[in-house]
Design an enzyme around this catalytic site. Structure first.
Site, PDB file in Angstrom:
ATOM      1  N   LYS A 111       0.808  -1.220   0.000  1.00  0.00           N
ATOM      2  CA  LYS A 111       0.000   0.000   0.000  1.00  0.00           C
ATOM      3  C   LYS A 111       0.837   1.263   0.000  1.00  0.00           C
ATOM      4  O   LYS A 111       0.405   2.299  -0.507  1.00  0.00           O
ATOM      5  CB  LYS A 111      -0.956   0.022   1.204  1.00  0.00           C
ATOM      6  CG  LYS A 111      -2.078  -0.999   1.062  1.00  0.00           C
ATOM      7  CD  LYS A 111      -3.275  -0.640   1.906  1.00  0.00           C
ATOM      8  CE  LYS A 111      -4.411  -1.611   1.620  1.00  0.00           C
ATOM      9  NZ  LYS A 111      -5.602  -1.330   2.419  1.00  0.00           N
ATOM     10  N   LYS A 192      -5.643  -9.622  -6.115  1.00  0.00           N
ATOM     11  CA  LYS A 192      -6.750  -9.856  -5.201  1.00  0.00           C
ATOM     12  C   LYS A 192      -7.913  -8.927  -5.542  1.00  0.00           C
ATOM     13  O   LYS A 192      -7.692  -7.754  -5.870  1.00  0.00           O
ATOM     14  CB  LYS A 192      -6.251  -9.555  -3.778  1.00  0.00           C
ATOM     15  CG  LYS A 192      -7.153 -10.011  -2.662  1.00  0.00           C
ATOM     16  CD  LYS A 192      -6.699  -9.430  -1.323  1.00  0.00           C
ATOM     17  CE  LYS A 192      -6.930  -7.926  -1.288  1.00  0.00           C
ATOM     18  NZ  LYS A 192      -7.137  -7.360   0.054  1.00  0.00           N
ATOM     19  N   LYS A 195     -11.577  -3.561  -2.839  1.00  0.00           N
ATOM     20  CA  LYS A 195     -12.509  -2.443  -2.903  1.00  0.00           C
ATOM     21  C   LYS A 195     -11.814  -1.142  -3.268  1.00  0.00           C
ATOM     22  O   LYS A 195     -12.467  -0.163  -3.577  1.00  0.00           O
ATOM     23  CB  LYS A 195     -13.271  -2.302  -1.580  1.00  0.00           C
ATOM     24  CG  LYS A 195     -12.416  -2.208  -0.348  1.00  0.00           C
ATOM     25  CD  LYS A 195     -13.274  -2.406   0.911  1.00  0.00           C
ATOM     26  CE  LYS A 195     -12.410  -2.760   2.095  1.00  0.00           C
ATOM     27  NZ  LYS A 195     -13.105  -3.547   3.098  1.00  0.00           N
TER      28      LYS A 195
HETATM   29  P1  TYM Z   1     -10.560  -5.520   4.771  1.00  0.00           P
HETATM   30  O1  TYM Z   1     -11.571  -4.508   5.100  1.00  0.00           O
HETATM   31  O2  TYM Z   1      -9.548  -5.202   3.721  1.00  0.00           O
HETATM   32  O3  TYM Z   1     -11.267  -6.857   4.341  1.00  0.00           O
HETATM   33  C1  TYM Z   1     -12.276  -7.408   5.181  1.00  0.00           C
HETATM   34  C2  TYM Z   1     -12.159  -8.901   5.228  1.00  0.00           C
HETATM   35  O4  TYM Z   1     -12.399  -9.450   3.945  1.00  0.00           O
HETATM   36  C3  TYM Z   1     -11.328 -10.250   3.543  1.00  0.00           C
HETATM   37  N1  TYM Z   1     -11.120 -10.053   2.103  1.00  0.00           N
HETATM   38  C4  TYM Z   1     -11.097 -11.033   1.211  1.00  0.00           C
HETATM   39  N2  TYM Z   1     -11.266 -12.362   1.327  1.00  0.00           N
HETATM   40  C5  TYM Z   1     -11.200 -13.099   0.201  1.00  0.00           C
HETATM   41  N3  TYM Z   1     -10.944 -12.570  -1.021  1.00  0.00           N
HETATM   42  C6  TYM Z   1     -10.779 -11.242  -1.184  1.00  0.00           C
HETATM   43  N4  TYM Z   1     -10.544 -10.732  -2.379  1.00  0.00           N
HETATM   44  C7  TYM Z   1     -10.854 -10.409  -0.036  1.00  0.00           C
HETATM   45  N5  TYM Z   1     -10.757  -9.072   0.154  1.00  0.00           N
HETATM   46  C8  TYM Z   1     -10.922  -8.877   1.482  1.00  0.00           C
HETATM   47  C9  TYM Z   1     -10.129  -9.758   4.329  1.00  0.00           C
HETATM   48  O5  TYM Z   1      -9.140 -10.744   4.461  1.00  0.00           O
HETATM   49  C10 TYM Z   1     -10.765  -9.400   5.645  1.00  0.00           C
HETATM   50  O6  TYM Z   1     -10.924 -10.545   6.449  1.00  0.00           O
HETATM   51  N6  TYM Z   1      -7.354  -5.176   8.544  1.00  0.00           N
HETATM   52  C11 TYM Z   1      -8.648  -5.686   8.149  1.00  0.00           C
HETATM   53  C12 TYM Z   1      -9.793  -5.121   8.974  1.00  0.00           C
HETATM   54  C13 TYM Z   1      -9.611  -5.301  10.432  1.00  0.00           C
HETATM   55  C14 TYM Z   1      -9.768  -6.512  11.168  1.00  0.00           C
HETATM   56  C15 TYM Z   1      -9.498  -6.174  12.512  1.00  0.00           C
HETATM   57  C16 TYM Z   1     -10.094  -7.809  10.806  1.00  0.00           C
HETATM   58  C17 TYM Z   1      -9.287  -4.342  11.317  1.00  0.00           C
HETATM   59  N7  TYM Z   1      -9.204  -4.854  12.595  1.00  0.00           N
HETATM   60  C18 TYM Z   1      -9.546  -7.150  13.516  1.00  0.00           C
HETATM   61  C19 TYM Z   1     -10.148  -8.766  11.813  1.00  0.00           C
HETATM   62  C20 TYM Z   1      -9.858  -8.453  13.155  1.00  0.00           C
HETATM   63  C21 TYM Z   1      -8.888  -5.318   6.711  1.00  0.00           C
HETATM   64  O7  TYM Z   1      -8.319  -4.405   6.172  1.00  0.00           O
HETATM   65  O8  TYM Z   1      -9.833  -6.027   6.085  1.00  0.00           O
END
Ligand code: TYM
Length: 327
Positions: A111, A192, A195
């Site tokens: 990023k 991947k 969003k």
């Molecule tokens: P984020 O918001 O990028 O994504 C949310 C969740 O969706 C999963 N994900 C995917 N899984 C499969 N294929 C994809 N293309 C895909 N894109 C996203 C991510 O792995 C994630 O589980 N850091 C985290 C948010 C967060 C969090 C936490 C999660 C903040 N604090 C504590 C768990 C526990 C994040 O950026 O996810």
């Protein structure tokens, strides 16, 4: 007891990648755990968010949790920014995290792209994530494959703190599905599904109209081999579509391969789109009913109160362990 916690950032359109890796697991597993499902809005602002959009998307994610089937009477649903303990524990943990280990986080490297004008919040992002998890003594964290490294860091920080001060935090386990944990872009199976991709054709938003969903799948890249076969080495784009099909239909990969044996991609893509549409249509209907409702406010307010109660206990224990004066 078994405690589950996870969240999805309100930084773009919640798409079928996040649904597959995270939200579908929240719904499927919620009855076996005490659950905390939150909206990590503080994480979203590590890159600039238009304030109006942040506001709307935060409500959107909360409404989509409920619309997808997370039961607000069971799970605690809340906005991260409404529970102050997250930011406070994050600071305590930042003093425990090493510059070197944070520098090795692949998501930061991707990023930041080597630029030194990225926010320092982007760098310390995984420490805030550790705080999210450790505050609730979570035992299980359902995530997609890309969060695995952050979970390992969380465990390292918890173990380091417990060892240096006093046993305070539970070490969490990631819960990662065998298939659907890494959905790739519809335009390029080497990236991947994300969003933050400016090409909206690369992902299907949970809020896309059925006609848009159908168009996006009809345009999804495939290959010139014309067989519906699951083989990530030779056929990554088609394998990705098969995985999406499996997540949304509940059918096994094997069953999907058999169904389309000897056929080209036309029918396969059409029926894949229908599987996704028929799952998302009822979710969208409920989303529209609740997103502007006072019911949603009530769920989030109540959730923040319940979350803060638990979080405060852990925060106090951490502060005492470190020697802060507490009353
Ligand atoms: P984020 O918001 O990028 O994504 C949310 C969740 O969706 C999963 N994900 C995917 N899984 C499969 N294929 C994809 N293309 C895909 N894109 C996203 C991510 O792995 C994630 O589980 N850091 C985290 C948010 C967060 C969090 C936490 C999660 C903040 N604090 C504590 C768990 C526990 C994040 O950026 O996810």
């Amino acid at each position: 007891s078994k405690i589950m916690l996870s969240g999805i950032k309100p930084s773009g359109d919640l798409n079928i990648g996040g649904y597959s890796g995270a939200l579908s697991q929240f719904v499927a597993l919620q009855h076996d755990y005490d659950c905390y499902f939150f909206i990590p809005d503080l994480h979203a602002i590590t890159v600039y968010q238009d304030p109006k959009e942040l506001h709307q998307r935060s409500r959107d994610v909360a409404a989509l949790y409920v619309a997808a089937g997370v039961d607000p009477n069971k799970a605690v649903i809340f906005l991260q920014s409404q529970v102050r303990q997250h930011a406070e524990l994050s600071w305590l943990l930042e003093t425990q995290a090493h510059f070197g280990e944070l520098s090795r986080m692949t998501q930061f490297k991707d990023k930041s792209g080597g630029k030194d004008t990225v926010s320092s919040g982007l760098f310390t992002y995984p420490v805030l994530m550790a705080a999210d998890i450790l505050l609730y003594q979570a035992t299980h964290v359902p995530v997609g494959d890309d969060q695995k490294q952050h979970l390992e860091l969380t465990r390292d920080l918890a173990a380091r703190f417990n060892h240096k001060y006093a046993p305070t935090f539970t070490l969490p386990e990631p819960v990662i599905q065998e298939s659907g944990a890494r959905i790739m872009g519809l335009d390029d199976p080497s990236n991947k599904m994300s969003k933050s991709n400016p090409n909206q054709g690369s992902y299907v938003s949970l809020l896309d109209e059925p006609s848009v969903i159908r168009k996006k799948f009809s345009r999804a890249v495939t290959d010139s081999d014309m067989s519906v076969r699951y083989d990530w080495e030779a056929k990554p784009a088609v394998s990705n579509l098969i995985e999406i099909y499996s997540v949304f239909s509940g059918d096994s990969i094997d069953a999907i391969e058999k169904r389309y044996e000897g056929q080209g991609y036309g029918t396969f893509k059409k029926e894949l789109a229908e599987a996704v549409v028929s799952k998302l249509e009822p979710i969208q209907k409920t989303y529209h009913e609740i997103v502007h409702s006072e019911e949603l406010d009530r769920i989030l307010k109540n959730g923040a109160e319940r979350a803060a109660e638990k979080a405060e206990q852990t925060l106090l224990a951490a502060k005492r362990a470190m020697g802060f004066v507490t009353f």
